[in-house]
Motif scaffolding. Structure first.
Motif, PDB file in Angstrom:
ATOM      1  N   VAL A 220       4.641   9.206  49.227  1.00  0.00           N
ATOM      2  CA  VAL A 220       3.326   8.996  48.614  1.00  0.00           C
ATOM      3  C   VAL A 220       2.338   8.637  49.719  1.00  0.00           C
ATOM      4  O   VAL A 220       2.573   7.690  50.484  1.00  0.00           O
ATOM      5  CB  VAL A 220       3.369   7.880  47.564  1.00  0.00           C
ATOM      6  N   ALA A 221       1.271   9.402  49.807  1.00  0.00           N
ATOM      7  CA  ALA A 221       0.233   9.154  50.808  1.00  0.00           C
ATOM      8  C   ALA A 221      -1.068   8.811  50.103  1.00  0.00           C
ATOM      9  O   ALA A 221      -1.404   9.383  49.066  1.00  0.00           O
ATOM     10  CB  ALA A 221       0.044  10.375  51.702  1.00  0.00           C
ATOM     11  N   MET A 222      -1.799   7.848  50.657  1.00  0.00           N
ATOM     12  CA  MET A 222      -3.084   7.449  50.084  1.00  0.00           C
ATOM     13  C   MET A 222      -4.187   7.561  51.123  1.00  0.00           C
ATOM     14  O   MET A 222      -4.006   7.185  52.280  1.00  0.00           O
ATOM     15  CB  MET A 222      -3.022   6.004  49.575  1.00  0.00           C
ATOM     16  N   SER A 223      -5.319   8.061  50.681  1.00  0.00           N
ATOM     17  CA  SER A 223      -6.495   8.052  51.538  1.00  0.00           C
ATOM     18  C   SER A 223      -6.891   6.613  51.809  1.00  0.00           C
ATOM     19  O   SER A 223      -6.730   5.742  50.946  1.00  0.00           O
ATOM     20  CB  SER A 223      -7.649   8.785  50.832  1.00  0.00           C
ATOM     21  N   PRO A 224      -7.415   6.321  52.998  1.00  0.00           N
ATOM     22  CA  PRO A 224      -7.850   4.946  53.287  1.00  0.00           C
ATOM     23  C   PRO A 224      -8.921   4.435  52.330  1.00  0.00           C
ATOM     24  O   PRO A 224      -9.142   3.225  52.251  1.00  0.00           O
ATOM     25  CB  PRO A 224      -8.390   5.044  54.716  1.00  0.00           C
ATOM     26  N   VAL A 225      -9.586   5.335  51.588  1.00  0.00           N
ATOM     27  CA  VAL A 225     -10.630   4.913  50.654  1.00  0.00           C
ATOM     28  C   VAL A 225     -10.199   5.100  49.200  1.00  0.00           C
ATOM     29  O   VAL A 225     -11.029   5.042  48.296  1.00  0.00           O
ATOM     30  CB  VAL A 225     -11.952   5.673  50.910  1.00  0.00           C
ATOM     31  N   SER A 226      -8.922   5.336  48.964  1.00  0.00           N
ATOM     32  CA  SER A 226      -8.439   5.511  47.591  1.00  0.00           C
ATOM     33  C   SER A 226      -7.960   4.180  47.030  1.00  0.00           C
ATOM     34  O   SER A 226      -7.816   3.189  47.754  1.00  0.00           O
ATOM     35  CB  SER A 226      -7.312   6.544  47.550  1.00  0.00           C
ATOM     36  N   MET A 227      -7.706   4.154  45.721  1.00  0.00           N
ATOM     37  CA  MET A 227      -7.257   2.946  45.048  1.00  0.00           C
ATOM     38  C   MET A 227      -6.108   3.268  44.102  1.00  0.00           C
ATOM     39  O   MET A 227      -6.025   4.365  43.549  1.00  0.00           O
ATOM     40  CB  MET A 227      -8.405   2.309  44.242  1.00  0.00           C
ATOM     41  N   LEU A 228      -5.229   2.287  43.916  1.00  0.00           N
ATOM     42  CA  LEU A 228      -4.133   2.394  42.957  1.00  0.00           C
ATOM     43  C   LEU A 228      -4.179   1.155  42.071  1.00  0.00           C
ATOM     44  O   LEU A 228      -4.361   0.039  42.568  1.00  0.00           O
ATOM     45  CB  LEU A 228      -2.797   2.502  43.679  1.00  0.00           C
ATOM     46  N   MET A 229      -4.047   1.350  40.756  1.00  0.00           N
ATOM     47  CA  MET A 229      -4.139   0.228  39.822  1.00  0.00           C
ATOM     48  C   MET A 229      -2.986   0.259  38.837  1.00  0.00           C
ATOM     49  O   MET A 229      -2.626   1.312  38.317  1.00  0.00           O
ATOM     50  CB  MET A 229      -5.460   0.257  39.061  1.00  0.00           C
ATOM     51  N   ILE A 230      -2.389  -0.924  38.601  1.00  0.00           N
ATOM     52  CA  ILE A 230      -1.333  -1.043  37.601  1.00  0.00           C
ATOM     53  C   ILE A 230      -1.719  -2.138  36.609  1.00  0.00           C
ATOM     54  O   ILE A 230      -2.347  -3.139  36.990  1.00  0.00           O
ATOM     55  CB  ILE A 230       0.040  -1.347  38.231  1.00  0.00           C
ATOM     56  N   HIS A 231      -1.373  -1.949  35.340  1.00  0.00           N
ATOM     57  CA  HIS A 231      -1.665  -2.961  34.324  1.00  0.00           C
ATOM     58  C   HIS A 231      -0.715  -2.777  33.144  1.00  0.00           C
ATOM     59  O   HIS A 231       0.082  -1.843  33.092  1.00  0.00           O
ATOM     60  CB  HIS A 231      -3.127  -2.892  33.873  1.00  0.00           C
ATOM     61  N   ASN A 232      -0.820  -3.674  32.180  1.00  0.00           N
ATOM     62  CA  ASN A 232       0.022  -3.603  30.999  1.00  0.00           C
ATOM     63  C   ASN A 232      -0.419  -2.464  30.083  1.00  0.00           C
ATOM     64  O   ASN A 232      -1.618  -2.166  29.986  1.00  0.00           O
ATOM     65  CB  ASN A 232      -0.040  -4.917  30.214  1.00  0.00           C
ATOM     66  N   PRO A 233       0.520  -1.829  29.395  1.00  0.00           N
ATOM     67  CA  PRO A 233       0.140  -0.799  28.429  1.00  0.00           C
ATOM     68  C   PRO A 233      -0.601  -1.421  27.258  1.00  0.00           C
ATOM     69  O   PRO A 233      -0.434  -2.611  26.954  1.00  0.00           O
ATOM     70  CB  PRO A 233       1.490  -0.211  27.990  1.00  0.00           C
ATOM     71  N   ALA A 234      -1.430  -0.629  26.592  1.00  0.00           N
ATOM     72  CA  ALA A 234      -2.217  -1.106  25.456  1.00  0.00           C
ATOM     73  C   ALA A 234      -2.173  -0.076  24.340  1.00  0.00           C
ATOM     74  O   ALA A 234      -1.916   1.111  24.572  1.00  0.00           O
ATOM     75  CB  ALA A 234      -3.667  -1.373  25.876  1.00  0.00           C
ATOM     76  N   THR A 235      -2.437  -0.541  23.143  1.00  0.00           N
ATOM     77  CA  THR A 235      -2.467   0.362  22.001  1.00  0.00           C
ATOM     78  C   THR A 235      -3.357  -0.233  20.927  1.00  0.00           C
ATOM     79  O   THR A 235      -3.813  -1.386  21.041  1.00  0.00           O
ATOM     80  CB  THR A 235      -1.047   0.590  21.434  1.00  0.00           C
ATOM     81  N   LEU A 236      -3.617   0.522  19.873  1.00  0.00           N
ATOM     82  CA  LEU A 236      -4.337   0.045  18.698  1.00  0.00           C
ATOM     83  C   LEU A 236      -3.340  -0.097  17.560  1.00  0.00           C
ATOM     84  O   LEU A 236      -2.517   0.797  17.347  1.00  0.00           O
ATOM     85  CB  LEU A 236      -5.449   1.012  18.305  1.00  0.00           C
ATOM     86  N   ALA A 237      -3.406  -1.205  16.853  1.00  0.00           N
ATOM     87  CA  ALA A 237      -2.462  -1.434  15.750  1.00  0.00           C
ATOM     88  C   ALA A 237      -3.207  -2.004  14.556  1.00  0.00           C
ATOM     89  O   ALA A 237      -4.101  -2.849  14.706  1.00  0.00           O
ATOM     90  CB  ALA A 237      -1.352  -2.386  16.177  1.00  0.00           C
ATOM     91  N   VAL A 238      -2.844  -1.540  13.364  1.00  0.00           N
ATOM     92  CA  VAL A 238      -3.429  -2.016  12.121  1.00  0.00           C
ATOM     93  C   VAL A 238      -2.299  -2.276  11.145  1.00  0.00           C
ATOM     94  O   VAL A 238      -1.353  -1.491  11.042  1.00  0.00           O
ATOM     95  CB  VAL A 238      -4.413  -0.976  11.525  1.00  0.00           C
ATOM     96  N   GLY A 239      -2.363  -3.392  10.421  1.00  0.00           N
ATOM     97  CA  GLY A 239      -1.336  -3.685   9.433  1.00  0.00           C
ATOM     98  C   GLY A 239      -1.079  -5.161   9.307  1.00  0.00           C
ATOM     99  O   GLY A 239      -1.829  -5.995   9.847  1.00  0.00           O
ATOM    100  N   ASP A 240      -0.004  -5.497   8.611  1.00  0.00           N
ATOM    101  CA  ASP A 240       0.329  -6.897   8.425  1.00  0.00           C
ATOM    102  C   ASP A 240       1.060  -7.420   9.656  1.00  0.00           C
ATOM    103  O   ASP A 240       1.223  -6.723  10.657  1.00  0.00           O
ATOM    104  CB  ASP A 240       1.167  -7.093   7.154  1.00  0.00           C
TER     105      ASP A 240
END
Length: 280
Positions: free
Chosen positions: A110-130
């Protein structure tokens, strides 16, 4: 079928397999949102991607510039790339965030440009119900997070606890930080070659002659470029803790500031109104 977020480019003529970005081999570009509609119930789009991936042979260079998107799509693409018989090289020239960072982990290199960015975070979703339905959604998100950590762990070798904390904080990394933590292996330099961050290429290149320091002769009349890559101190930024600190500062009362006493008695405007109504 979902709108396409990937595109295959034919290999350049009269080339041979070589370093990523050298114009050789097959080139796959992933741009924009990954699957604007979910792949979960889609039997067409994943099959199309797989058929195009397996339609050729040889090494594949995957260029990524994506804010992320559907985690199901990213997981399937990750799996397809990891079992691909040829070498897979990933080049991040803009951003690989969220689900796109999962795809990036499929690269043998994996190669990255010196001006690139990588971001990681928790998954998200929409939920409706009880409460039971919401509990199911939370359990599903935990399972998805564990699966994502599998990809990060396999690439970086970091502990699952540390990766979980990085995801909790929504962590952004520049190329130096990503390389230091194992999410990436090399810099992607201006001539599109892979550079090892531990090599002398991280220092400013000062050629002793008019030869190109990258080993490629510049066109006539042009001077070679001196390239400087970061030497240390990669940028690693956690959004959520930063937001919490900012909110705390904005909502905390400074103990050195004296409270302003409220005036006692009638307001001037009330008194004036009363006086102007009195007969002379």
């Amino acid at each position: 079928m979902n709108s396409r977020f990937w595109n295959w480019e034919p290999p350049a003529p009269n080339t041979h397999d070589g370093p990523a970005g050298s114009g050789t081999g097959r080139v796959l570009r992933i741009n924009g949102t990954i699957a604007e509609e979910s792949w979960f119930d889609d039997d067409v789009t994943p099959a199309l991607f797989a058929s195009e991936l397996n339609a050729g042979s040889g090494d594949v260079t995957v260029w990524i510039n994506s804010p992320g998107g559907d985690v199901v799509a990213a997981a399937q693409i990750y799996n397809m790339l990891t079992i691909y018989p040829g070498e897979v090289r990933v080049c991040i020239d803009g951003i690989a965030a969220s689900a796109a960072s999962v795809i990036a982990m499929a690269g043998d290199k994996v190669a990255m440009s010196p001006v690139s960015m990588l971001m990681i975070h928790n998954p998200a979703t929409l939920a409706v119900g009880d409460k039971d339905e919401l509990a199911k959604a939370m359990s599903m998100l935990e399972a998805v997070k564990d699966s994502i950590i599998n990809a990060y762990e396999a690439k970086t070798g970091l502990s699952r606890a540390k990766l979980s904390k990085l995801m909790d904080a929504e962590t952004w990394m520049d190329a130096r930080a990503a390389i230091e933590m194992g999410f990436a292996d090399h810099y992607l330099t201006g001539n599109l070659s892979l550079q090892d961050p531990d090599e002398n290429t991280l220092d400013e290149v000062k050629p002793d002659s008019d030869d190109d320091p990258d080993g490629v002769s510049p066109p006539d009349g042009q001077k070679p470029k001196n390239r400087t890559l970061p030497e240390s101190g990669g940028v690693l930024f956690s959004r959520k803790p930063a937001e919490q600190q900012l909110i705390a500062k904005l909502t905390t009362t400074d103990p050195t500031v004296q409270a302003v006493e409220q005036p006692v008695g009638r307001r001037v405007v009330d008194l004036y109104a009363k006086l102007t109504k009195q007969p002379h």
